[in-house]
Design a protein around this motif. Structure first.
Motif, PDB file in Angstrom:
ATOM      1  N   ALA A  26       5.146  -0.040 -15.361  1.00 46.58           N
ATOM      2  CA  ALA A  26       5.604  -0.303 -13.992  1.00 46.58           C
ATOM      3  C   ALA A  26       6.805   0.552 -13.626  1.00 46.58           C
ATOM      4  O   ALA A  26       6.997   0.915 -12.457  1.00 46.58           O
ATOM      5  N   LYS A 196      -3.938  -1.505  -6.364  1.00 49.43           N
ATOM      6  CA  LYS A 196      -2.546  -1.068  -6.268  1.00 49.43           C
ATOM      7  C   LYS A 196      -2.118  -0.826  -4.822  1.00 49.43           C
ATOM      8  O   LYS A 196      -0.935  -0.950  -4.482  1.00 49.43           O
ATOM      9  N   ASP A 202       1.841  -4.423  -6.918  1.00 53.25           N
ATOM     10  CA  ASP A 202       2.959  -4.371  -7.866  1.00 53.25           C
ATOM     11  C   ASP A 202       2.752  -5.309  -9.058  1.00 53.25           C
ATOM     12  O   ASP A 202       3.521  -5.286 -10.014  1.00 53.25           O
ATOM     13  N   GLN A 203       1.687  -6.124  -9.021  1.00 55.33           N
ATOM     14  CA  GLN A 203       1.425  -7.038 -10.129  1.00 55.33           C
ATOM     15  C   GLN A 203       0.510  -6.430 -11.197  1.00 55.33           C
ATOM     16  O   GLN A 203       0.234  -7.069 -12.210  1.00 55.33           O
TER      17      GLN A 203
END
Length: 708
Positions: A26, A196, A202-203
């Motif tokens: 991330a 995405k 964002d997960q």
């Protein structure tokens, strides 16, 4: 592209911050070329590679300090100013950098020397293009042993296709992967890119990849999402966004009893790839899907759907199958009320069965022998393909042949191959083996054999000094037949001394299979016996033949001498319309069924009868020592060898027991007609090795044949 070998100080090496190992993180950010040497960038990359508490390099750290730095795998670099960017070997370089810091602090670094840090052996790549570099990394981390995560593999494949304009064939050939793997990876990554780009992007985490891979591999879910295999895109945006809420944490606003708003975080409904299959079973049942969304529970949705009805049916049928077998095993305790209850149950079961003729019933008709006389048995067998065996050549065969190996090594398959070849184009023999493999007690449906016969059978060998072969295939027939509910055709093509014997069977979904042949023959009389299979009809035939040959009394004498001296006789009688073997014993007041004795006695009884029945033929004995007490093995193995000589039977037997091998060594019978083979797995393939030598004792010692 040119290469040259150089040595440089560890401090002059730059770790690659854009390594594909990092792209699924991330906190990963693309680093431009002019920032590669930035101290903060290098420190972040260093931390990535080391991992928490140095977990990512612990194996290399231990290896380097114990063995020193072994220059086995190349560290590839390219010049960047006065320094060198590591293209391949980032984890090894990071480990060396870490240990160098420890060295400078005076800490113990094992066998590493200062020279290991000051003169690191490198291969400098000069003029390499970016695509070639990706392919090099792919060979190490996709096709090789040092695997990346599936997301990183997919990203590299995708970049080669879309960024560097490589064709699918070029990528497959360069990386040594199949087109199926390539497309599966790119499709999964394409769906991930849509995720995405969503509100939940964002997960995304690396371990979610298998969920997306399962989705693009599930036809039902793909159709529901409007997925295109041509465009690699899900076009049903409404369903797509809905699916994304199921695999993500969601935030909902609720009001308490005072009307105060509060934010509630709800965990994903789907968190494992296995759940995709369950979801597909009711994805088109909107009521069940809404129930799942309301409860945030996949189980609730499944239970609410019609699919649960089918699941309960399957469970009920499995229970029926299990309990009916139990009732059959203890049927002697049944009373008149029990029979009345069974008749009522039978009526209900009859009403469940639709009219269908697509059931195999094995034809017991015996083929005619090809040879008038048999002077030799098998001298060689070549298994080109049978089940998990391929290109297995077996020579040096003798009267009694032992195949030893661990579980799942193909021992049973080898015995079946000998048996099948003796029966040539008698397709019923193949079907009979499939029946027992599938654990069917009676007939089985054509659809089952059509679905489960997936690999061609190709066997050949030399029998009675004549070459014979058998090829069994499944295909669509070219004959002009009625194709309504037609499934496929299984063909058996046998050749003996240049003469062809053909047979085929057409399979249908709702009517009886059609067996066709002009002539069916066999090489010799043959039988296959296993502790996991029971053939009452064969045993009755063997009993009749043993009585005719005046051998049956010798079988009883052996059992009486070595197993139970109270047994007076064993007779085949008709009991309630069914032929059963009943035992008279001086220790019992009444005769009892032989099945009430131990499995060992039943096994010896069956094998002994079959030794006589297969006069001038072959007998395949699977797991010969199963249920036979090890104290009996010496006498029993001698009995087998003596019977094989007496009735001219070639015996093929399997075992994974050292005691069984030892019994053949110790039974005192000459071993000149005894051969052993060891089955092992080498490089993912099963091999059958002939154990040379005249004495099995020497063979046991040479291969340490304790393989239990």
């Amino acid at each position: 592209m040119e290469t040259k070998r150089i040595t440089r100080h560890i401090d002059r090496l730059l770790l690659d911050p854009n390594n594909y190992r990092f792209i699924d993180r991330a906190d990963y950010k693309l680093v431009l070329d002019d920032q590669l040497a930035d101290e903060r960038v290098q420190q972040r990359t260093f931390n990535f590679l080391l991992g928490k508490n140095n977990d990512n390099i612990r194996d290399l750290q231990s290896s380097f300090t114990t063995n020193g730095f072994l220059d086995i795998d190349q560290i590839q670099v390219k010049a960047v100013g006065d320094k060198y960017l590591v293209l391949e070997g980032n984890r090894r370089v990071a480990t060396l950098k870490h240990l160098y810091e420890e060295f400078k602090k005076g800490n113990d670094v094992g066998k590493l020397l200062e020279s290991d840090f000051k003169s690191v052996n490198l291969v400098e790549i000069i003029g390499e293009d970016a695509a070639h570099h990706l392919i090099t990394m792919g060979l190490h981390h996709i096709s090789g042993k040092k695997r990346w995560s599936a997301v990183n593999e997919a990203q590299l494949i995708s970049d080669l296709i879309y960024k560097y304009k490589k064709s699918e064939d070029e990528v497959c050939e360069s990386l040594g992967i199949s087109k199926y793997k390539l497309r599966k990876s790119v499709r999964a990554l394409s769906l991930i890119e849509q995720y995405k780009a969503s509100d939940f992007g964002d997960q995304f985490k690396t371990d979610m990849y298998s969920i997306f891979e399962s989705v693009i591999g599930n036809p039902v879910i793909k159709q529901w999402l409007g997925w295109s295999d041509d465009d690699y895109y899900a076009y049903n945006d409404n369903n797509l966004q809905r699916f994304f809420t199921w695999i993500s944490r969601t935030e909902e606003v609720e009001h308490d009893e005072n009307g105060v708003e509060q934010s509630i975080i709800k965990e994903p409904i789907i968190s494992q790839y296995r759940q995709i299959k369950e979801l597909s079973e009711f994805i088109n049942d909107e009521k069940a899907v809404k129930k799942m969304e309301e409860s945030r529970s996949l189980v609730e949705g499944y239970t609410y759907s019609d699919a649960i009805g089918e699941a309960r049916l399957r469970n009920a049928l499995n229970n029926i199958k299990s309990e009916v077998q139990t009732a059959f095993n203890f049927s002697e305790y049944m009373t008149t009320p029990d029979y009345e209850q069974i008749n009522k149950l039978k009526d209900k079961l009859d009403r469940l069965i639709p009219t269908s003729q697509a059931i195999f019933t094995i034809n017991e008709k015996k083929s005619a022998p090809y040879f008038q006389t048999i002077s030799k048995h098998f001298e060689e067998l070549n298994i080109v393909n049978y089940r998990k065996l391929s290109d297995v050549n077996i020579k040096h065969l003798s009267k009694v042949n032992i195949f030893a190996g661990g579980n799942n090594m193909g021992k049973t398959s080898i015995l079946e191959a000998f048996y099948l070849l003796t029966q040539l184009n008698d397709i019923n023999v193949f079907l009979d083996l499939e029946k027992y493999r599938g654990k069917f007690y009676n007939g089985f449906h054509s659809k089952w054999i059509d679905k489960n016969f997936i690999s061609t059978i190709d066997i050949s060998g030399t029998f009675n000094d004549i070459f014979s072969s058998l090829l069994v295939t499944k295909d669509e027939t070219t004959e002009n037949i009625e194709k309504t509910s037609y499934l496929s055709t299984i063909k058996a093509e046998a050749t003996v001394n240049g003469n062809d014997l053909l047979s085929s069977i057409h399979l249908y979904g709702n009517r009886e299979p059609e067996l066709r042949y002009l002539k069916s023959q066999m090489l010799c009389q043959a039988s296959f016996t296993s502790p996991y299979r029971y053939n009452g009809e064969l045993l009755r035939k063997a009993h009749a033949y043993a009585v005719q040959e005046k051998f049956f009394d010798e079988v009883i004498d052996f059992i009486r001498l070595h197993l139970d001296n109270s047994i007076e006789k064993i007779e085949l009688v008709s009991d309630e319309g069914e032929s059963r073997f009943l035992v008279t014993s001086s220790s019992l007041d009444k005769v009892i069924d032989i099945t009430k004795y131990g499995e060992g006695l039943q096994r010896i009884f069956e094998i002994a009868l079959l030794m006589c029945y297969n006069n001038n033929g072959i007998l395949c004995i699977d797991e010969i020592d199963s249920a036979v007490h090890k104290g009996l093995l010496v006498d029993f193995t001698r009995f087998i060898q003596e019977s094989a000589e007496r009735f001219n039977v070639q015996v093929f037997l399997s075992t994974h027991s050292k005691e069984c091998i030892d019994a053949f060594v110790e039974n005192g019978y000459p071993d000149k007609e005894l051969t052993a083979f060891a089955l092992n797995e080498e490089n993912g393939k099963i091999v059958c090795k002939y154990l040379e030598g005249n004495k099995l004792q020497q063979l046991v010692e040479s291969i340490n044949l304790d393989i239990r």
